[in-house]
Design a protein around this motif. Structure first.
Motif, PDB file in Angstrom:
ATOM      1  N   GLN A  92     -50.197  29.778  31.178  1.00  0.00           N
ATOM      2  CA  GLN A  92     -51.347  30.635  31.480  1.00  0.00           C
ATOM      3  C   GLN A  92     -52.182  30.809  30.236  1.00  0.00           C
ATOM      4  O   GLN A  92     -51.652  31.043  29.148  1.00  0.00           O
ATOM      5  N   LEU A  93     -53.481  30.689  30.416  1.00  0.00           N
ATOM      6  CA  LEU A  93     -54.452  30.931  29.360  1.00  0.00           C
ATOM      7  C   LEU A  93     -55.481  31.906  29.907  1.00  0.00           C
ATOM      8  O   LEU A  93     -56.107  31.631  30.940  1.00  0.00           O
ATOM      9  N   VAL A  94     -55.654  33.018  29.225  1.00  0.00           N
ATOM     10  CA  VAL A  94     -56.557  34.063  29.708  1.00  0.00           C
ATOM     11  C   VAL A  94     -57.564  34.396  28.619  1.00  0.00           C
ATOM     12  O   VAL A  94     -57.206  34.975  27.588  1.00  0.00           O
ATOM     13  N   GLU A  95     -58.826  34.039  28.880  1.00  0.00           N
ATOM     14  CA  GLU A  95     -59.904  34.313  27.934  1.00  0.00           C
ATOM     15  C   GLU A  95     -60.466  35.709  28.141  1.00  0.00           C
ATOM     16  O   GLU A  95     -60.452  36.235  29.260  1.00  0.00           O
ATOM     17  N   SER A  96     -60.985  36.273  27.057  1.00  0.00           N
ATOM     18  CA  SER A  96     -61.664  37.560  27.117  1.00  0.00           C
ATOM     19  C   SER A  96     -62.645  37.645  25.958  1.00  0.00           C
ATOM     20  O   SER A  96     -62.619  36.815  25.043  1.00  0.00           O
ATOM     21  N   GLY A  97     -63.506  38.652  26.024  1.00  0.00           N
ATOM     22  CA  GLY A  97     -64.424  38.903  24.927  1.00  0.00           C
ATOM     23  C   GLY A  97     -65.848  38.452  25.157  1.00  0.00           C
ATOM     24  O   GLY A  97     -66.719  38.696  24.317  1.00  0.00           O
ATOM     25  N   GLY A  98     -66.113  37.802  26.270  1.00  0.00           N
ATOM     26  CA  GLY A  98     -67.476  37.398  26.558  1.00  0.00           C
ATOM     27  C   GLY A  98     -68.352  38.579  26.923  1.00  0.00           C
ATOM     28  O   GLY A  98     -67.884  39.710  27.058  1.00  0.00           O
ATOM     29  N   GLY A  99     -69.634  38.295  27.073  1.00  0.00           N
ATOM     30  CA  GLY A  99     -70.566  39.352  27.451  1.00  0.00           C
ATOM     31  C   GLY A  99     -71.976  38.972  27.135  1.00  0.00           C
ATOM     32  O   GLY A  99     -72.286  37.820  26.837  1.00  0.00           O
ATOM     33  N   LEU A 100     -72.846  39.973  27.192  1.00  0.00           N
ATOM     34  CA  LEU A 100     -74.262  39.800  26.893  1.00  0.00           C
ATOM     35  C   LEU A 100     -74.519  40.224  25.448  1.00  0.00           C
ATOM     36  O   LEU A 100     -74.117  41.324  25.049  1.00  0.00           O
ATOM     37  N   VAL A 101     -75.178  39.374  24.699  1.00  0.00           N
ATOM     38  CA  VAL A 101     -75.479  39.672  23.304  1.00  0.00           C
ATOM     39  C   VAL A 101     -76.893  39.196  22.996  1.00  0.00           C
ATOM     40  O   VAL A 101     -77.371  38.219  23.582  1.00  0.00           O
ATOM     41  N   GLN A 102     -77.544  39.887  22.091  1.00  0.00           N
ATOM     42  CA  GLN A 102     -78.904  39.501  21.703  1.00  0.00           C
ATOM     43  C   GLN A 102     -78.861  38.312  20.741  1.00  0.00           C
ATOM     44  O   GLN A 102     -77.864  38.113  20.022  1.00  0.00           O
ATOM     45  N   PRO A 103     -79.929  37.539  20.712  1.00  0.00           N
ATOM     46  CA  PRO A 103     -79.993  36.442  19.729  1.00  0.00           C
ATOM     47  C   PRO A 103     -79.753  36.957  18.316  1.00  0.00           C
ATOM     48  O   PRO A 103     -80.268  38.027  17.942  1.00  0.00           O
ATOM     49  N   GLY A 104     -78.962  36.217  17.557  1.00  0.00           N
ATOM     50  CA  GLY A 104     -78.593  36.636  16.215  1.00  0.00           C
ATOM     51  C   GLY A 104     -77.325  37.465  16.154  1.00  0.00           C
ATOM     52  O   GLY A 104     -76.802  37.714  15.055  1.00  0.00           O
ATOM     53  N   GLY A 105     -76.829  37.868  17.295  1.00  0.00           N
ATOM     54  CA  GLY A 105     -75.634  38.695  17.338  1.00  0.00           C
ATOM     55  C   GLY A 105     -74.352  37.884  17.239  1.00  0.00           C
ATOM     56  O   GLY A 105     -74.379  36.659  17.077  1.00  0.00           O
ATOM     57  N   SER A 106     -73.238  38.604  17.348  1.00  0.00           N
ATOM     58  CA  SER A 106     -71.916  37.989  17.218  1.00  0.00           C
ATOM     59  C   SER A 106     -71.013  38.414  18.360  1.00  0.00           C
ATOM     60  O   SER A 106     -71.183  39.489  18.941  1.00  0.00           O
ATOM     61  N   LEU A 107     -70.058  37.548  18.664  1.00  0.00           N
ATOM     62  CA  LEU A 107     -69.000  37.860  19.607  1.00  0.00           C
ATOM     63  C   LEU A 107     -67.726  37.202  19.109  1.00  0.00           C
ATOM     64  O   LEU A 107     -67.781  36.145  18.462  1.00  0.00           O
ATOM     65  N   ARG A 108     -66.602  37.794  19.464  1.00  0.00           N
ATOM     66  CA  ARG A 108     -65.318  37.158  19.211  1.00  0.00           C
ATOM     67  C   ARG A 108     -64.584  37.003  20.534  1.00  0.00           C
ATOM     68  O   ARG A 108     -64.289  38.001  21.209  1.00  0.00           O
ATOM     69  N   LEU A 109     -64.324  35.772  20.884  1.00  0.00           N
ATOM     70  CA  LEU A 109     -63.560  35.471  22.091  1.00  0.00           C
ATOM     71  C   LEU A 109     -62.081  35.369  21.747  1.00  0.00           C
ATOM     72  O   LEU A 109     -61.713  34.935  20.651  1.00  0.00           O
ATOM     73  N   SER A 110     -61.264  35.765  22.705  1.00  0.00           N
ATOM     74  CA  SER A 110     -59.819  35.647  22.565  1.00  0.00           C
ATOM     75  C   SER A 110     -59.269  34.858  23.746  1.00  0.00           C
ATOM     76  O   SER A 110     -59.829  34.902  24.847  1.00  0.00           O
ATOM     77  N   CYS A 111     -58.177  34.184  23.500  1.00  0.00           N
ATOM     78  CA  CYS A 111     -57.474  33.474  24.566  1.00  0.00           C
ATOM     79  C   CYS A 111     -55.981  33.747  24.386  1.00  0.00           C
ATOM     80  O   CYS A 111     -55.379  33.293  23.401  1.00  0.00           O
ATOM     81  N   ALA A 112     -55.426  34.509  25.315  1.00  0.00           N
ATOM     82  CA  ALA A 112     -54.008  34.841  25.281  1.00  0.00           C
ATOM     83  C   ALA A 112     -53.220  33.804  26.065  1.00  0.00           C
ATOM     84  O   ALA A 112     -53.538  33.529  27.230  1.00  0.00           O
ATOM     85  N   ALA A 113     -52.217  33.244  25.415  1.00  0.00           N
ATOM     86  CA  ALA A 113     -51.435  32.164  26.016  1.00  0.00           C
ATOM     87  C   ALA A 113     -50.030  32.639  26.364  1.00  0.00           C
ATOM     88  O   ALA A 113     -49.458  33.495  25.674  1.00  0.00           O
ATOM     89  N   SER A 114     -49.476  32.076  27.417  1.00  0.00           N
ATOM     90  CA  SER A 114     -48.103  32.375  27.804  1.00  0.00           C
ATOM     91  C   SER A 114     -47.531  31.199  28.586  1.00  0.00           C
ATOM     92  O   SER A 114     -48.273  30.337  29.065  1.00  0.00           O
ATOM     93  N   GLY A 115     -46.219  31.174  28.672  1.00  0.00           N
ATOM     94  CA  GLY A 115     -45.556  30.156  29.480  1.00  0.00           C
ATOM     95  C   GLY A 115     -45.221  28.873  28.744  1.00  0.00           C
ATOM     96  O   GLY A 115     -44.731  27.920  29.361  1.00  0.00           O
ATOM     97  N   PHE A 116     -45.487  28.831  27.450  1.00  0.00           N
ATOM     98  CA  PHE A 116     -45.151  27.664  26.653  1.00  0.00           C
ATOM     99  C   PHE A 116     -44.994  28.090  25.194  1.00  0.00           C
ATOM    100  O   PHE A 116     -45.350  29.203  24.822  1.00  0.00           O
TER     101      PHE A 116
END
Length: 116
Positions: A3-27
């Motif tokens: 299982q791979l579960v992404e999070s952290g997306g969203g709406l951001v203004q140009p020039g902004g920052s985001l950090r995405l995460s992906c939690a892994a399990s089952g291996f």
């Protein structure tokens, strides 16, 4: 099961920052390279970045070097994508992926929208 579960997306203004995460399990997370891909509307899925199983080696799409950083925490079974100086053309669904032998495993994706 893997299982791979992404999070952290969203709406951001140009020039902004985001950090995405992906939690892994089952291996055994620390044994496998991890990938971030993205797919913009009407376009093919493209590779964003890859990180080796230890985190010691990373590679990026040429167009993203210097703005995006991939990292991982093997103690937390999580891979990250730090995205800075975001542009409208970065708008896409972002997926994490791993590959075991020839079979890829994908997460469900997280939407990133860059807009003012």
């Amino acid at each position: 099961q893997v299982q791979l579960v992404e999070s952290g997306g969203g709406l951001v203004q140009p020039g902004g920052s985001l950090r995405l995460s992906c939690a892994a399990s089952g291996f055994t997370f620390s044994s496998y390279a991890m990938y971030w891909y993205r797919q913009a509307p009407g376009k093919e899925r493209e590779l964003v970045a890859v990180i080796s199983n230890t985190g010691g080696t990373t590679n990026y799409a040429d167009s993203l070097k210097g703005r995006f950083t991939i990292s991982r925490d093997n103690a937390k079974n999580t891979v990250y994508l730090q995205m800075n100086s975001l542009k409208p053309e970065d708008t896409a669904v972002y997926y994490c992926m791993t590959r075991m032998s020839v079979r890829p495993y994908w997460g469900q994706g997280t939407q990133v929208t860059v807009s003012s």
